[in-house]
Write a protein that holds these residues in place. Structure first.
Motif, PDB file in Angstrom:
ATOM      1  N   VAL A   1      17.154 -20.861   3.990  1.00 16.07           N
ATOM      2  CA  VAL A   1      15.836 -20.473   3.590  1.00 16.07           C
ATOM      3  C   VAL A   1      15.778 -19.098   3.514  1.00 16.07           C
ATOM      4  CG1 VAL A   1      13.441 -20.666   3.748  1.00 16.07           C
ATOM      5  CG2 VAL A   1      14.924 -22.749   4.319  1.00 16.07           C
ATOM      6  N   THR A   2      15.421 -18.350   2.387  1.00 14.02           N
ATOM      7  CA  THR A   2      15.274 -17.151   2.191  1.00 14.02           C
ATOM      8  C   THR A   2      14.031 -16.521   2.636  1.00 14.02           C
ATOM      9  OG1 THR A   2      16.962 -16.972   0.455  1.00 14.02           O
ATOM     10  CG2 THR A   2      15.719 -14.847   0.690  1.00 14.02           C
ATOM     11  N   VAL A   3      13.864 -15.578   3.519  1.00  6.51           N
ATOM     12  CA  VAL A   3      12.647 -15.071   3.830  1.00  6.51           C
ATOM     13  C   VAL A   3      12.549 -13.633   3.108  1.00  6.51           C
ATOM     14  CG1 VAL A   3      11.182 -13.902   5.682  1.00  6.51           C
ATOM     15  CG2 VAL A   3      12.466 -16.013   6.284  1.00  6.51           C
ATOM     16  N   ASP A   4      11.606 -13.379   2.369  1.00  6.54           N
ATOM     17  CA  ASP A   4      11.509 -12.544   1.404  1.00  6.54           C
ATOM     18  C   ASP A   4      10.198 -11.383   2.135  1.00  6.54           C
ATOM     19  OD1 ASP A   4      11.840 -10.670  -0.627  1.00  6.54           O
ATOM     20  OD2 ASP A   4      10.560 -11.963  -2.173  1.00  6.54           O
ATOM     21  N   GLU A   5      10.883 -10.429   2.369  1.00  5.01           N
ATOM     22  CA  GLU A   5      10.134  -9.205   2.976  1.00  5.01           C
ATOM     23  C   GLU A   5      10.484  -7.883   2.539  1.00  5.01           C
ATOM     24  OE1 GLU A   5      10.416  -9.412   7.374  1.00  5.01           O
ATOM     25  OE2 GLU A   5       9.316 -11.391   7.495  1.00  5.01           O
ATOM     26  N   PRO A   6       9.523  -7.172   2.379  1.00  2.00           N
ATOM     27  CA  PRO A   6       9.858  -5.537   2.200  1.00  2.00           C
ATOM     28  C   PRO A   6      10.942  -4.954   2.973  1.00  2.00           C
ATOM     29  CG  PRO A   6       7.736  -5.699   2.798  1.00  2.00           C
ATOM     30  CD  PRO A   6       8.130  -7.242   2.770  1.00  2.00           C
ATOM     31  N   MET A   7      11.686  -3.862   2.622  1.00  2.00           N
ATOM     32  CA  MET A   7      12.464  -3.039   3.327  1.00  2.00           C
ATOM     33  C   MET A   7      11.713  -2.319   4.305  1.00  2.00           C
ATOM     34  SD  MET A   7      15.601  -3.277   3.354  1.00  2.00           S
ATOM     35  CE  MET A   7      17.006  -4.305   2.351  1.00  2.00           C
ATOM     36  N   ILE A   8      11.873  -2.058   5.453  1.00  2.00           N
ATOM     37  CA  ILE A   8      11.167  -1.046   6.288  1.00  2.00           C
ATOM     38  C   ILE A   8      11.744   0.468   6.189  1.00  2.00           C
ATOM     39  CG2 ILE A   8      10.866  -0.565   8.892  1.00  2.00           C
ATOM     40  CD1 ILE A   8      10.609  -3.607   9.512  1.00  2.00           C
ATOM     41  N   ASN A   9      11.401   1.250   5.947  1.00  2.00           N
ATOM     42  CA  ASN A   9      11.623   2.748   5.682  1.00  2.00           C
ATOM     43  C   ASN A   9      12.333   2.626   4.276  1.00  2.00           C
ATOM     44  OD1 ASN A   9      12.137   5.374   6.218  1.00  2.00           O
ATOM     45  ND2 ASN A   9      13.942   5.079   7.367  1.00  2.00           N
TER      46      ASN A   9
ATOM     47  N   ALA B   1       7.209   4.122  12.180  1.00  2.00           N
ATOM     48  CA  ALA B   1       6.634   3.072  12.707  1.00  2.00           C
ATOM     49  C   ALA B   1       5.128   2.769  12.827  1.00  2.00           C
ATOM     50  CB  ALA B   1       6.824   3.328  14.535  1.00  2.00           C
ATOM     51  N   ARG B   2       4.539   3.954  12.600  1.00  2.00           N
ATOM     52  CA  ARG B   2       3.061   3.737  12.198  1.00  2.00           C
ATOM     53  C   ARG B   2       2.839   3.419  10.834  1.00  2.00           C
ATOM     54  NH1 ARG B   2       2.582   8.845  15.169  1.00  2.00           N
ATOM     55  NH2 ARG B   2       2.889   9.926  13.385  1.00  2.00           N
ATOM     56  N   ARG B   3       3.821   3.671   9.921  1.00  2.00           N
ATOM     57  CA  ARG B   3       3.589   3.277   8.423  1.00  2.00           C
ATOM     58  C   ARG B   3       3.931   1.900   7.997  1.00  2.00           C
ATOM     59  NH1 ARG B   3       7.523   6.716   5.421  1.00  2.00           N
ATOM     60  NH2 ARG B   3       8.728   4.746   5.561  1.00  2.00           N
ATOM     61  N   ASP B   4       5.113   1.459   8.643  1.00  5.02           N
ATOM     62  CA  ASP B   4       5.982   0.507   8.129  1.00  5.02           C
ATOM     63  C   ASP B   4       5.797  -0.802   9.197  1.00  5.02           C
ATOM     64  OD1 ASP B   4       6.170   1.786   5.813  1.00  5.02           O
ATOM     65  OD2 ASP B   4       8.375   1.895   6.351  1.00  5.02           O
ATOM     66  N   HIS B   5       5.334  -0.881  10.473  1.00  2.21           N
ATOM     67  CA  HIS B   5       5.316  -1.639  11.415  1.00  2.21           C
ATOM     68  C   HIS B   5       4.822  -3.029  10.712  1.00  2.21           C
ATOM     69  CE1 HIS B   5       1.101  -0.521  12.151  1.00  2.21           C
ATOM     70  NE2 HIS B   5       0.968  -1.707  12.575  1.00  2.21           N
ATOM     71  N   GLY B   6       3.880  -3.000   9.744  1.00  3.08           N
ATOM     72  CA  GLY B   6       3.065  -4.238   9.561  1.00  3.08           C
ATOM     73  C   GLY B   6       4.029  -4.851   8.347  1.00  3.08           C
ATOM     74  N   LEU B   7       5.196  -4.354   7.951  1.00  6.66           N
ATOM     75  CA  LEU B   7       5.821  -4.987   6.832  1.00  6.66           C
ATOM     76  C   LEU B   7       6.766  -6.142   7.402  1.00  6.66           C
ATOM     77  CD1 LEU B   7       7.145  -1.754   5.031  1.00  6.66           C
ATOM     78  CD2 LEU B   7       4.970  -3.425   4.187  1.00  6.66           C
ATOM     79  N   HIS B   8       6.805  -6.201   8.693  1.00  6.92           N
ATOM     80  CA  HIS B   8       7.594  -7.175   9.343  1.00  6.92           C
ATOM     81  C   HIS B   8       6.613  -8.656   9.536  1.00  6.92           C
ATOM     82  CE1 HIS B   8      10.288  -9.201  12.185  1.00  6.92           C
ATOM     83  NE2 HIS B   8      11.302  -8.364  12.051  1.00  6.92           N
ATOM     84  N   ARG B   9       7.361  -9.810   9.379  1.00 10.48           N
ATOM     85  CA  ARG B   9       6.385 -10.832   9.566  1.00 10.48           C
ATOM     86  C   ARG B   9       5.927 -11.105  11.144  1.00 10.48           C
ATOM     87  NH1 ARG B   9      10.816 -15.841   9.549  1.00 10.48           N
ATOM     88  NH2 ARG B   9      12.308 -14.939  10.797  1.00 10.48           N
ATOM     89  N   SER B  10       6.755 -10.413  12.048  1.00  7.16           N
ATOM     90  CA  SER B  10       6.236 -10.480  13.497  1.00  7.16           C
ATOM     91  C   SER B  10       5.238  -9.488  13.637  1.00  7.16           C
ATOM     92  CB  SER B  10       7.533 -10.369  14.382  1.00  7.16           C
ATOM     93  OG  SER B  10       7.088 -10.174  15.747  1.00  7.16           O
ATOM     94  N   PRO B  11       4.097  -9.768  14.523  1.00  5.14           N
ATOM     95  CA  PRO B  11       3.297  -8.795  14.644  1.00  5.14           C
ATOM     96  C   PRO B  11       3.622  -7.784  15.750  1.00  5.14           C
ATOM     97  CG  PRO B  11       2.673 -10.920  15.950  1.00  5.14           C
ATOM     98  CD  PRO B  11       3.775 -11.049  14.943  1.00  5.14           C
ATOM     99  N   ASN B  12       4.853  -7.848  16.482  1.00  3.06           N
ATOM    100  CA  ASN B  12       5.285  -6.938  17.639  1.00  3.06           C
ATOM    101  C   ASN B  12       6.830  -6.441  17.049  1.00  3.06           C
ATOM    102  OD1 ASN B  12       3.452  -7.368  19.430  1.00  3.06           O
ATOM    103  ND2 ASN B  12       4.086  -9.288  19.833  1.00  3.06           N
ATOM    104  N   SER B  13       7.475  -7.500  16.495  1.00  3.49           N
ATOM    105  CA  SER B  13       8.826  -6.748  16.271  1.00  3.49           C
ATOM    106  C   SER B  13       9.076  -5.577  15.212  1.00  3.49           C
ATOM    107  CB  SER B  13       9.940  -7.888  15.642  1.00  3.49           C
ATOM    108  OG  SER B  13       9.993  -8.928  16.646  1.00  3.49           O
TER     109      SER B  13
ATOM    110  N   ALA C   1      10.872  -0.487  12.996  1.00  2.38           N
ATOM    111  CA  ALA C   1      10.451   0.644  12.107  1.00  2.38           C
ATOM    112  C   ALA C   1      10.741   2.097  12.992  1.00  2.38           C
ATOM    113  CB  ALA C   1       9.145   0.499  11.733  1.00  2.38           C
ATOM    114  N   ALA C   2      10.542   2.047  14.159  1.00  2.00           N
ATOM    115  CA  ALA C   2      10.749   3.147  14.849  1.00  2.00           C
ATOM    116  C   ALA C   2      12.551   3.517  14.762  1.00  2.00           C
ATOM    117  CB  ALA C   2      10.448   2.997  16.461  1.00  2.00           C
ATOM    118  N   MET C   3      13.293   2.355  14.995  1.00  2.20           N
ATOM    119  CA  MET C   3      14.714   2.605  14.928  1.00  2.20           C
ATOM    120  C   MET C   3      15.009   3.051  13.457  1.00  2.20           C
ATOM    121  SD  MET C   3      17.554   2.675  16.751  1.00  2.20           S
ATOM    122  CE  MET C   3      17.223   1.617  18.303  1.00  2.20           C
TER     123      MET C   3
END
Length: 327
Positions: A279-287, A243-255, A260-262
């Motif tokens: 429309v494809t949202v290209d985001e990195p994998m969390i964890n 959660a501390r490391r990867d939370h910022g990989l999500h486009r939402s500031p909260n989700s 990431a914790a889960m």
């Protein structure tokens, strides 16, 4: 008063955990959120029209959400005062009202149906079931994608469907709870970045992000606690670390926080590229170091961690009520 709020919240969490949102009730009685939606719809129709420019639409949207929040706070004050004069009956009625705005059992039930559908009806059944709880195009999902989507929805909605309502009730009682649910409903209706709502819904979206900020951070502690109860100390530590490391990989500031914790709790990759309405949202994998092949068993494990987190939250408020009763 603080003691009573905490105690009501514990009772409400128990009611919601056991009863949830029974279909037989809401087929006969209008859910309060429907009234919120109608109010939002009326102001949307009245103010989000004409040839107003972006700045004017933003101001209209801000005025609309300010009015809606004020109205929901006033209604919350009225209901609380009514329940207050009814004594023990009012205590129970307020607990029931609070339970209506929580989503423990209903959320878990919807997510468990995805695993059940995959087992009983295969990929098509899983796609149909997951389409009830996520906005992405189900036809683009393979079985691991269906499982990840269900788990991500569970984690995200734990924060804004369980933790946030409980948090705002604990902070400000029924007025705080009603205001939060009004804001959250407005965000879901007008807070998206479509051409129609990009400017008019701007204030609702930004305020919703702000309102969910504390709950998103609290949710990682609760998910870690749930992981500890259900999967052991190592899963809890990993939940916190990811959660501390990867939370910022999500486009939402909260989700990103609860997801990431889960992901850490399950040792599983979540998020990544997703398709919404073509429309494809290209985001990195969390964890990313976690497992890539999610299964229905992972959905079961996620629900187990989720319920552990809900139990941790109820226990925390029970302890808070006990402490408040001593002072």
């Amino acid at each position: 008063m603080t003691f009573e709020i905490f105690l009501i919240l514990v009772v409400a969490l128990v009611i919601d955990r056991l009863v949830g949102d029974p279909d037989w009730l809401w087929e006969r009685v209008t859910h309060p959120v429907v009234f919120f939606g109608k109010g939002i719809g009326i102001l949307d129709e009245a103010l989000n029209r004409g040839r107003a420019g972006p700045a004017a639409l933003k101001m209209r949207g801000l005025a609309a959400i300010a009015f809606l929040l004020l109205a929901s706070i006033v209604v919350g004050v009225v209901f609380h005062r009514l329940f207050d004069v009814l004594g023990a009956v009012g205590f129970l009625l307020e607990a029931i009202v609070v339970a209506v705005f929580l989503a423990q059992k209903s959320l878990a039930d919807h997510v468990k149906r995805v695993a059940q559908a995959l087992r009983e009806d295969g990929l098509e059944g899983g796609r149909t079931a997951v389409s009830m709880i996520v906005g992405r195009d189900p036809k683009t999902l393979d079985e691991p994608g269906v499982c990840r989507a269900a788990i991500e929805s569970l984690a995200e909605n734990f924060s804004d469907g369980v933790v946030a309502p409980a948090f705002w009730y604990a902070i400000a009682g029924l007025p705080g709870l009603f205001a939060y649910k009004m804001l959250n409903t407005a965000d879901s209706m007008i807070g998206h970045k479509s051409p129609k709502y990009l400017h008019f819904g701007w204030a609702a979206a930004r305020l919703d992000d702000l309102a969910n900020l504390p709950a998103a951070r609290l949710s990682i502690l609760l998910v870690a606690a749930g992981a500890y109860f259900k999967r052991g100390a190592e899963a809890a530590r990993t939940a916190m670390d990811v959660a501390r490391r990867d939370h910022g990989l999500h486009r939402s500031p909260n989700s990103g926080w609860p997801e990431a914790a889960m992901a850490g709790a399950l040792d599983l990759q979540l998020a990544g590229p997703r398709t919404y309405s073509g429309v494809t949202v290209d985001e990195p994998m969390i964890n990313e170091p976690g497992r890539s092949m999610a299964t229905p068993e992972d959905i079961d494990a996620a629900v187990s961690v989720f319920y552990g987190a809900c139990s941790a939250m109820a226990l925390s408020f029970a302890v808070a009520a006990l402490v408040a009763s001593l002072f």
